[in-house]
Write a protein that holds these residues in place. Structure first.
Motif, mmCIF file in Angstrom:
data_model
loop_
_atom_site.group_PDB
_atom_site.id
_atom_site.type_symbol
_atom_site.label_atom_id
_atom_site.label_comp_id
_atom_site.label_asym_id
_atom_site.label_seq_id
_atom_site.Cartn_x
_atom_site.Cartn_y
_atom_site.Cartn_z
ATOM 1 N N PRO A 33 77.405 31.550 25.984
ATOM 2 C CA PRO A 33 78.140 31.351 24.645
ATOM 3 C C PRO A 33 77.294 32.248 23.766
ATOM 4 C CG PRO A 33 77.650 29.592 26.047
ATOM 5 C CD PRO A 33 76.942 30.524 26.771
ATOM 6 N N LEU A 34 77.812 32.277 22.470
ATOM 7 C CA LEU A 34 77.429 33.125 21.643
ATOM 8 C C LEU A 34 76.048 32.302 20.973
ATOM 9 C CD1 LEU A 34 77.355 35.538 19.571
ATOM 10 C CD2 LEU A 34 79.021 34.570 18.180
ATOM 11 N N ASP A 35 76.154 31.010 20.616
ATOM 12 C CA ASP A 35 74.891 30.349 20.126
ATOM 13 C C ASP A 35 73.768 30.405 21.045
ATOM 14 O OD1 ASP A 35 75.978 28.650 22.168
ATOM 15 O OD2 ASP A 35 76.045 26.887 21.074
ATOM 16 N N VAL A 36 73.867 30.582 22.447
ATOM 17 C CA VAL A 36 72.896 30.906 23.401
ATOM 18 C C VAL A 36 72.323 32.107 23.026
ATOM 19 C CG1 VAL A 36 72.101 31.140 25.480
ATOM 20 C CG2 VAL A 36 73.734 29.336 25.161
ATOM 21 N N ILE A 37 72.972 33.129 22.772
ATOM 22 C CA ILE A 37 72.389 34.368 22.250
ATOM 23 C C ILE A 37 71.755 34.192 21.014
ATOM 24 C CG2 ILE A 37 72.930 36.833 22.056
ATOM 25 C CD1 ILE A 37 73.375 36.018 24.994
ATOM 26 N N GLY A 38 72.349 33.618 20.059
ATOM 27 C CA GLY A 38 71.790 33.511 18.967
ATOM 28 C C GLY A 38 70.422 32.988 19.064
ATOM 29 N N LYS A 39 70.474 31.753 19.678
ATOM 30 C CA LYS A 39 69.040 31.133 19.898
ATOM 31 C C LYS A 39 67.960 32.013 20.208
ATOM 32 C CE LYS A 39 67.099 26.731 21.618
ATOM 33 N NZ LYS A 39 67.341 25.606 22.236
ATOM 34 N N ALA A 40 68.456 32.956 21.143
ATOM 35 C CA ALA A 40 67.407 33.688 21.813
ATOM 36 C C ALA A 40 66.747 34.814 20.878
ATOM 37 C CB ALA A 40 67.981 34.423 22.911
ATOM 38 N N VAL A 41 67.745 35.073 19.780
ATOM 39 C CA VAL A 41 67.240 36.253 18.935
ATOM 40 C C VAL A 41 66.970 35.789 17.550
ATOM 41 C CG1 VAL A 41 68.202 38.187 20.204
ATOM 42 C CG2 VAL A 41 69.596 36.787 18.393
ATOM 43 N N SER A 42 66.750 34.335 17.438
ATOM 44 C CA SER A 42 66.728 33.538 16.174
ATOM 45 C C SER A 42 67.563 33.672 15.185
ATOM 46 C CB SER A 42 65.247 33.810 15.577
ATOM 47 O OG SER A 42 64.220 33.804 16.655
ATOM 48 N N LEU A 43 68.848 33.712 15.400
ATOM 49 C CA LEU A 43 69.884 33.797 14.594
ATOM 50 C C LEU A 43 70.948 32.665 14.826
ATOM 51 C CD1 LEU A 43 70.742 37.680 14.803
ATOM 52 C CD2 LEU A 43 69.700 36.512 12.804
#
Length: 327
Positions: A33-43
């Motif tokens: 999911p895009l939000d998981v990727i975002g959390k990993a890069v602080s976005l």
């Protein structure tokens, strides 16, 4: 190491730092999911959507195949090829824009300075300008020679004087030049004997005289009326370069012509002269008149040389004669 190399490559190709971090994270976690990727890069939120949109627009990421609500990267090799093509297209557009801007600038400069790269000469002014051109040559002259001719009183005198001054002279003659009564003996052959380099073609696209690398004279003649009434004087510019290129290409395609210049060989001078005239494409009637023989005698001598050279056509005969050093 892989993360570092891919990130460095993306940055060189114009991808921002945030988008680069999202792409590298996608390589390790996708499909996700895009939000998981975002959390990993602080976005998150709009910022995450904007960065992800940058990757999609660049052809580096998209929805995971067959999995709803998940995203995935385009494999690095394919992604970098796509991105490189995008950048190449952008550079091409940039180059076109710069070239257009430069052309506009150059036209404005030319207009401002009133630079005349082409001058039109007409009527009685043509003769003196041609004579002046011959006299001004210092290193070399390149010429396309074809009738009709300027009414100059001294004929080939200017060319001979130029040759005596050591100016290298290369001339391509049209077949029509050799057909003008008396022109071969009176004007062409004296120049050949003085060192002029000559070649011949059935026809020429234009009458041309190039003086050193300084300027060119282009005659605008009315062939049918045998009249010369207009001439262009072309200074160094794109047109001048094109005229020089035209001459050099035509020179390469033309057949060497030696006229009546003595050349050491077992052939008697009359036969050597006959072959040179045939190779130049001079009509039989003119050849017979120059050699002071009948048309029947000319035909017999041509047949003899064709048999001697194993040729079935006059063109083959000319080539064989040239290869054997007879011309």
């Amino acid at each position: 190491m892989m993360r570092t190399n891919v990130a460095a490559a993306l940055r060189r190709l114009g991808i921002g730092d945030a988008a680069t971090r999202v792409y590298v994270e996608l390589l390790e976690r996708s499909p996700a999911p895009l939000d998981v990727i975002g959390k990993a890069v602080s976005l998150s939120g709009e910022r995450l959507l904007s960065v992800y949109g940058e990757l999609v627009d660049a052809g580096l990421a998209g929805a995971a195949a067959g999995v709803r609500d998940l995203v995935a990267p385009v494999p690095p090799a394919a992604a970098l090829q796509v991105l490189r093509r995008h950048r190449a297209a952008e550079l091409d557009e940039f180059g076109i824009a710069v070239t257009g801007a430069f052309d506009t600038f150059r036209r404005a400069r030319l207009a401002a300075h009133r630079t005349d790269v082409v001058e039109l000469v007409t009527g009685e002014e043509i003769g003196p300008r041609v004579r002046q051109a011959w006299h001004s040559a210092e290193l070399r002259i390149r010429q396309f020679d074809s009738p009709p001719y300027f009414p100059l009183s001294e004929g080939g005198g200017d060319a001979l004087a130029t040759l005596r001054r050591g100016v290298v002279q290369r001339v391509v003659y049209s077949r029509a030049s050799l057909e003008v009564p008396g022109n071969l003996v009176r004007n062409i052959e004296p120049c050949l004997a003085a060192g002029e380099q000559a070649r011949v073609l059935p026809s020429l696209p234009v009458k041309l005289l190039i003086i050193d690398d300084a300027y060119a004279l282009v005659s605008l003649s009315i062939q049918e009326a045998e009249v010369h009434n207009t001439m262009l004087v072309v200074q160094p510019c794109g047109l001048f370069s094109a005229l020089v290129a035209l001459f050099e290409q035509t020179w390469q395609n033309a057949l060497p012509f030696h006229g009546h210049v003595p050349r050491p060989h077992r052939l008697v001078p009359a036969d050597r002269r006959l072959l040179a005239l045939l190779a130049a494409g001079v009509p039989d009637e003119e050849i017979a008149r120059n050699l002071r023989i009948s048309r029947r005698t000319l035909s017999r001598r041509v047949e003899t040389h064709m048999n001697r050279l194993g040729a079935t056509t006059r063109f083959q005969m000319a080539l064989q004669a040239q290869r054997r050093g007879w011309l």
